[in-house]
Design an enzyme around this catalytic site. Structure first.
Site, PDB file in Angstrom:
ATOM      1  N   GLU A  85      15.400 -23.485 -33.452  1.00  0.00           N
ATOM      2  CA  GLU A  85      15.737 -24.574 -32.508  1.00  0.00           C
ATOM      3  C   GLU A  85      16.081 -25.835 -33.289  1.00  0.00           C
ATOM      4  O   GLU A  85      15.273 -26.336 -34.086  1.00  0.00           O
ATOM      5  CB  GLU A  85      14.566 -24.816 -31.548  1.00  0.00           C
ATOM      6  CG  GLU A  85      14.978 -25.720 -30.393  1.00  0.00           C
ATOM      7  CD  GLU A  85      13.889 -25.860 -29.341  1.00  0.00           C
ATOM      8  OE1 GLU A  85      13.187 -24.881 -29.060  1.00  0.00           O
ATOM      9  OE2 GLU A  85      13.742 -26.982 -28.825  1.00  0.00           O
ATOM     10  N   LYS A 280       4.742 -25.690 -24.652  1.00  0.00           N
ATOM     11  CA  LYS A 280       5.834 -24.978 -25.330  1.00  0.00           C
ATOM     12  C   LYS A 280       6.326 -25.815 -26.507  1.00  0.00           C
ATOM     13  O   LYS A 280       6.596 -25.301 -27.587  1.00  0.00           O
ATOM     14  CB  LYS A 280       6.964 -24.695 -24.326  1.00  0.00           C
ATOM     15  CG  LYS A 280       8.094 -23.835 -24.874  1.00  0.00           C
ATOM     16  CD  LYS A 280       9.169 -24.619 -25.579  1.00  0.00           C
ATOM     17  CE  LYS A 280      10.284 -23.700 -26.067  1.00  0.00           C
ATOM     18  NZ  LYS A 280      11.263 -24.404 -26.912  1.00  0.00           N
ATOM     19  N   ASP A 296       0.922 -13.835 -37.235  1.00  0.00           N
ATOM     20  CA  ASP A 296       1.392 -13.167 -36.019  1.00  0.00           C
ATOM     21  C   ASP A 296       1.539 -14.207 -34.905  1.00  0.00           C
ATOM     22  O   ASP A 296       0.565 -14.606 -34.284  1.00  0.00           O
ATOM     23  CB  ASP A 296       0.359 -12.088 -35.672  1.00  0.00           C
ATOM     24  CG  ASP A 296       0.688 -11.329 -34.403  1.00  0.00           C
ATOM     25  OD1 ASP A 296       1.560 -11.781 -33.634  1.00  0.00           O
ATOM     26  OD2 ASP A 296       0.067 -10.280 -34.187  1.00  0.00           O
ATOM     27  N   HIS A 393      18.306 -34.075 -29.252  1.00  0.00           N
ATOM     28  CA  HIS A 393      18.575 -32.651 -29.151  1.00  0.00           C
ATOM     29  C   HIS A 393      20.062 -32.366 -29.353  1.00  0.00           C
ATOM     30  O   HIS A 393      20.446 -31.502 -30.133  1.00  0.00           O
ATOM     31  CB  HIS A 393      18.141 -32.211 -27.754  1.00  0.00           C
ATOM     32  CG  HIS A 393      17.793 -30.771 -27.690  1.00  0.00           C
ATOM     33  ND1 HIS A 393      16.548 -30.297 -28.025  1.00  0.00           N
ATOM     34  CD2 HIS A 393      18.532 -29.694 -27.345  1.00  0.00           C
ATOM     35  CE1 HIS A 393      16.530 -28.993 -27.884  1.00  0.00           C
ATOM     36  NE2 HIS A 393      17.729 -28.603 -27.465  1.00  0.00           N
TER      37      HIS A 393
HETATM   38  C1  MEV Z   1      11.888 -28.130 -26.142  1.00  0.00           C
HETATM   39  O1  MEV Z   1      11.931 -26.984 -26.956  1.00  0.00           O
HETATM   40  C2  MEV Z   1      10.494 -28.662 -26.052  1.00  0.00           C
HETATM   41  C3  MEV Z   1      10.272 -29.840 -25.102  1.00  0.00           C
HETATM   42  O2  MEV Z   1      10.744 -29.483 -23.789  1.00  0.00           O
HETATM   43  C4  MEV Z   1       8.803 -30.117 -25.073  1.00  0.00           C
HETATM   44  C5  MEV Z   1       8.377 -31.132 -24.021  1.00  0.00           C
HETATM   45  O3  MEV Z   1       9.033 -31.264 -22.995  1.00  0.00           O
HETATM   46  O4  MEV Z   1       7.307 -31.730 -24.242  1.00  0.00           O
HETATM   47  C6  MEV Z   1      11.069 -31.031 -25.542  1.00  0.00           C
END
Ligand code: MEV
Length: 438
Positions: A85, A280, A296, A393
């Protein structure tokens, strides 16, 4: 229809590719060329990778990156990260640099215990089973002495075996609930070997004690397996600083930033839809270190999310608060990691990663990994409450779009320059490429 294939794993690599291309790619020679292009020219290295799993036909590259400037318990670290990513490593590095001058990260391993269970059925009285268990417990332990000898030398082993009555959930269902210390090994093989031996021992002992059971039916083992739920293999990482040292923008003072940050974390604490995305983002950092160090990541993911739901409602793994003039931000996460065994001494890049981290023991790796997760979450929330996530991003994504359009080095330079002051969107990048090429 593709015919069912037998003995596929015994075919040579070339024959496997031939079968694949014949049945799925219309004999396309370019497909073969792509697969072969990713073979390593060093035959020994390629063989090593081929033998990690079955039916390997090529290698699948992920970027191996490094995030410098992490100050952890007053020591400097550069953290290896394996992730595709685009903005993750940049965000981690930026967060590391920010906290570098604000006291850095502080960590503490809270506990390192792991769990495994033998699940079995016993259709008799619990009291009898309990008496039997107490009688044979020393035999259970001694039956694994050949497995635990080396682990005990290193300070680990079986910590406890408990008999658990689960009959309120499933008729006649009991467990041997076992706890282990596996020191610097992740310990999956050790734990599973011990459990399978416990299963054998309890079954044979039950036959020996059949008179004691008044001819009731014997114990029937259903399965023996470690648990990836490791709430007792826990690490904490934290940062703190004076509120005045937090970022500010013309529209947001440091105080407002702190309050907005705390509120953003609070939303993840109470709202599961947000918590999953929030966590995430944390796992973006954690998985990248876990992969780079040969651990792992599926086990780590499963354990982390289960821990996030431990009180019956899925919540944030990080917490933030303001106390007087100080901002506090921390993570508490279970991380069953190893720095010996598994891939750690096999995969050259894993070895290099551990070397880069100054050959950490498992506890130290837990600390470093938790820090990567906290840094990642700091980076994400920082963007979310200020510019929004897309700015950073899409900047990082720009290169992916340019590569997709096979931009030349000159085109890349020109467009990177253009997008320093213009918003990156897929359509705008395409428009600019077309304009350049017109
Ligand atoms: C993207 O991979 C992760 C985010 O969505 C985490 C978040 O929203 O805190 C940017």
């Amino acid at each position: 229809m593709t015919p069912v294939v037998s003995g596929f794993s015994k075919l040579s690599k070339t024959d496997k590719i031939k079968w694949l291309v014949e049945h799925y790619f219309n004999n396309d020679q370019n497909t073969i060329a792509i697969l072969i292009k990713y073979w390593n020219s060093d035959n020994a290295l390629q063989q090593l990778h081929d033998e990690f799993t079955e039916n390997t036909i090529s290698n699948y590259y992920l970027p191996f990156s490094i995030a410098p400037n992490f100050l952890i318990n007053n020591k400097q670290y550069t953290i290896p990260m394996t992730i595709e990513e685009s903005s993750v490593v940049a965000a981690a590095s930026k967060a590391a640099k920010f906290w570098q001058t604000r006291g850095g990260f502080h960590t503490e391993v809270i506990s390192t215990t792991k769990v495994g269970q033998v699940h079995f059925i016993y259709p008799g009285s619990y009291e009898k089973l309990q008496q039997f268990f107490n009688l044979i417990k020393p035999n259970l332990l001694s039956s694994v002495s050949h497995l635990t000898k080396n682990m005990e030398k290193r300070g680990g082993g079986v910590l406890e075996i408990e008999l658990k009555d689960k009959t309120t959930e499933i008729d006649n269902y009991y467990q041997l609930h076992c706890t282990f210390e596996t020191v610097d090994a992740m310990g999956a093989n050790f734990i599973n070997s011990c459990l399978e031996q416990f299963a054998k021992t309890i079954t044979t002992e039950a036959k020996e004690y059949s008179n004691f059971f008044d001819n009731e039916k014997n114990i029937e083992v259903v399965m023996s397996i470690l648990s990836n739920y490791v709430p007792q293999c826990l690490v904490k990482a934290s940062v703190s600083c004076a509120i005045k040292d937090l970022p500010s923008t013309p529209f947001l003072s440091s105080q407002q930033y702190a309050e907005k940050f705390v509120r953003a974390v609070r939303i993840a604490e109470v709202e599961p839809y947000r918590a999953v995305t929030h966590n995430k983002g944390i796992m973006n950092g954690i998985d990248a270190v876990v992969l780079a160090t040969g651990n792992d990541f599926r086990a780590i993911e499963a354990g982390a999310h289960a821990y996030a739901a431990r009180n019956g409602k899925y919540t944030s793994l990080t917490h933030a608060e303001i106390e007087d003039d100080t901002f506090f931000f921390s993570i508490e996460i279970p991380l069953a990691l190893g720095t010996v065994g598994g891939l750690t001494s096999l995969h050259p890049l894993v070895k290099l990663s551990l070397q880069l981290l100054k050959k950490p023991n498992a506890k130290k790796l837990m600390e470093i990994t938790a820090v990567a997760g906290l840094a990642q979450n700091f980076g994400a929330i920082n963007s979310l409450i200020t510019t929004g996530i897309q700015q950073g991003h899409m900047k990082m994504h720009l290169m992916n779009i340019l590569n997709q359009f096979k931009a030349t080095e000159t085109e890349k330079k020109q467009l990177i320059n253009y997008f320093k002051t213009n918003t990156v969107t897929h359509s705008e990048v395409v428009a600019q490429i077309e304009k350049l090429r017109a």
